[in-house]
Write an enzyme that holds these catalytic residues in place. Sequence first.
Site, PDB file in Angstrom:
ATOM      1  N   ASP A 179      50.840  38.745  37.178  1.00 22.19           N
ATOM      2  CA  ASP A 179      49.908  39.855  37.241  1.00 22.19           C
ATOM      3  C   ASP A 179      50.703  41.152  37.167  1.00 22.19           C
ATOM      4  O   ASP A 179      51.474  41.464  38.063  1.00 22.19           O
ATOM      5  CB  ASP A 179      49.113  39.766  38.559  1.00 22.19           C
ATOM      6  CG  ASP A 179      48.113  40.894  38.687  1.00 22.19           C
ATOM      7  OD1 ASP A 179      47.804  41.544  37.662  1.00 22.19           O
ATOM      8  OD2 ASP A 179      47.631  41.127  39.810  1.00 22.19           O
ATOM      9  N   ASP A 203      50.214  44.930  37.264  1.00 24.40           N
ATOM     10  CA  ASP A 203      49.179  45.877  37.643  1.00 24.40           C
ATOM     11  C   ASP A 203      49.857  47.228  37.846  1.00 24.40           C
ATOM     12  O   ASP A 203      50.818  47.328  38.601  1.00 24.40           O
ATOM     13  CB  ASP A 203      48.539  45.394  38.956  1.00 24.40           C
ATOM     14  CG  ASP A 203      47.301  46.185  39.309  1.00 24.40           C
ATOM     15  OD1 ASP A 203      47.242  47.386  38.949  1.00 24.40           O
ATOM     16  OD2 ASP A 203      46.402  45.620  39.950  1.00 24.40           O
ATOM     17  N   ASP A 214      52.987  41.529  40.599  1.00 24.36           N
ATOM     18  CA  ASP A 214      52.421  41.263  41.914  1.00 24.36           C
ATOM     19  C   ASP A 214      52.857  39.840  42.286  1.00 24.36           C
ATOM     20  O   ASP A 214      52.245  38.863  41.854  1.00 24.36           O
ATOM     21  CB  ASP A 214      50.896  41.396  41.831  1.00 24.36           C
ATOM     22  CG  ASP A 214      50.245  41.279  43.195  1.00 24.36           C
ATOM     23  OD1 ASP A 214      50.990  41.183  44.203  1.00 24.36           O
ATOM     24  OD2 ASP A 214      49.007  41.285  43.266  1.00 24.36           O
TER      25      ASP A 214
END
Lengths: 356, 406
Positions: B86, B88, B308
Amino acid sequence: MERFYLRDVSPFIFYAKYPWLGSLRDFVEKVGLGFNEETLKEHEVEVDEAVNMISHLIRGRYREIDERPSDFLKKPVEEFYKQIFARILISILDDRYLKERYAVFIQKRTERLLMEEDEDVIFSIAKDEIGWNVNKVDLVVGGKVYKFSIDFKDYLDGSSGIDDRFWSLSNRVLKKGSVLLSRRELVRLISQKARNVVRGFTSKKSEEVPYSLKMKLMPLRRLLSSYKRELKIGGKLVPRFLPPCIRNLLEMLKKGENIPHFGRFTLTSFLVNIGMEIGDILELFSHSPDFDEKIARYQIEHIAGLRGSGTKYKTPNCETLKKLGFCSPDERCKNVKSPIVYYSRMMRRRSFGGRK
Amino acid sequence: MKKFRNYYLRAKLHKPLEMKKREFAFISMDKGIMFRHMKFQDVGSLRRYILRNVPSHVYYSSAFYDFPDAPKMEQKVWKGAELIFDVDSDHLDLECQAKHDFWLCENCGYMSRRKMESCPKCGSTKIKAYKWVCDNCIEKAKNEVEKLVFDFLINDFGINEDSISVKFSGHRGFHVRVMDERLYGMDQHARREIVGYVTGLDIDPSIHGINEDLFRGEHGLRPPSIKDPGWRGRIVRYLIRLLDDIDENSRIEGLKRSQVLKICENRESIKKSLSSSNPNYRIVKGLGAKSWMSLTLEAVKRYGVKIDAPVTADIKRLIRMPGTIHGKTGLIVKEVDVESIESFDPFVDAVAFRGKKQKSIRIDVYTPKFRILDEVYGPYKPGDVVEVPEGAAIFLVSKGRGTVLR
């Protein structure tokens, strides 16, 4: 060129050395080793030797069961049966503590034996027996000689449980999906795999165990429970043997301070794992300002594995405690990886060597 | 709600790999409750469910199960999981965030440009974060994705590009998924190690040859050279990049100011030495093994991939389904071709609602400048009433900045 297996040339020596390998099952079937009174009688000497070996294991006397490679050459068949029976007995005893000891023993033994093997044997155990995607290479990177490369997925499978930054993937040379390894490193990886395999051995049902073997197991069970009792506290803590992190948490609890969630978890799992009764733990927590017996009991039972998924939670290790700021080591924390180890070491010193 | 429903009537929903083995989950639009432990045989039945309930978020598991619809996790029987990352922009430290994000105390109305846990004015802990997403956030996230995919997954891990899928998350970043059957069985330990590798956070410079003894050439191990594979070569590339980024005012943990100045003075000669196949790390006096260790850690921290981490380590993660709408933006969770990620523009390419009809929106919370379909809107102040087309209207309402006026 046809590859040359120790396994095919001398299977008895091979499996006596590496009794944790998966292909052992086929070989046992091939030699027709039935698990019955008859076989046990025929190999009574080896069974007794295995029992002896396990009792040393329980006491942690690894040195007394240390074989030299020449032992295998002298009596390979006897050694083979001894190792097989030890493996069977341990899976019947089905004790987490013993299995862990056996796993450590097998790891050290495998590492030592493999270091003396020919490169081809090491390679074939990794590739054909364990099934890793390993290749022979001859590379020098940064002045270091690499003899093998292994698929990163298999590397991670083997390095699981090695608690050392040296083995962290980011400190290895990773090239197009393969991790480069020296001969010594591949040996270490295989021996760690052996340890993990042994840890995962399933238990044998006791209904399948012949009567005469049950008799041999009795003293081992007694030894095991007496040895473990010495480590347990049976409701009473010996506060001076507690590691500082746990002592701090207990202090906070006694003072009625509110302990953060992770602290409670650490304390509870510690107490559960050294064998304290749930009632006694509950009693301790009743000092807590927001104590609610129903909730507390549920949580303790959950950590003890009596509820929910049924897994008993392990106590967080020192590394985790350090990261989360619960660690305040004293001089006895040296070489200790978890609060449990600290406590059981201290308890053992008391029971065996007086104080040190 | 009607708009979302209209979208799903015609939306392209691709059947996910191993659909029957995945758990599906939804967050309802009205109360924000999660409904999970669901299983769907095909896209048709999934679409029917979505049209009936019109959820604001749609997820499925990265994991495959024998019984994905079992109500308890341990009953599902885990069979493996995709390897996911992830990226982000929320996890990146960006200058633009200070311009468009703020924190509001819901008790007294105190506003801060910096993150606060409790209100310095009234002490309340009821703090709401108002985070925004701008072109810079997306650009920086794209850079991380490219680095992760090309430099790490393909180059170091040898993963086939065809098994890598990238999608825009519908909000601030991207999800990178590796759909390689060989890797499905990896446990948390293995996945954590991969996190440690791509972020570089587990790197110990001394093991790579950057320490006192090794500088002297003992033990046979040498410090990294730019041509070495894996992290060794990358360490050198990152060090060179760091040398370029350092100026007289830079602060590097573990380095004295005089050492920083020394680097600035000898920048070119150090760079030249590092770029050679037999680098000399001791070219400048006063810059010893300890300093190089600090520089390495700094370079890795700065230029390693920012992800993440818990998402990758989690073997039972719920992830957004491509083709569905992110309920907090009204943008589509969209598959992106990683080769051409540079030209992907979420504020055009992922806009679900393209109608020209104007809507009246009353602004409730300060709204930074934003762009939908090449039209720039804002900044808006609370109390403003604005007339915007539906794409912008839904973005404002979904982000919680405005209310539709009837």
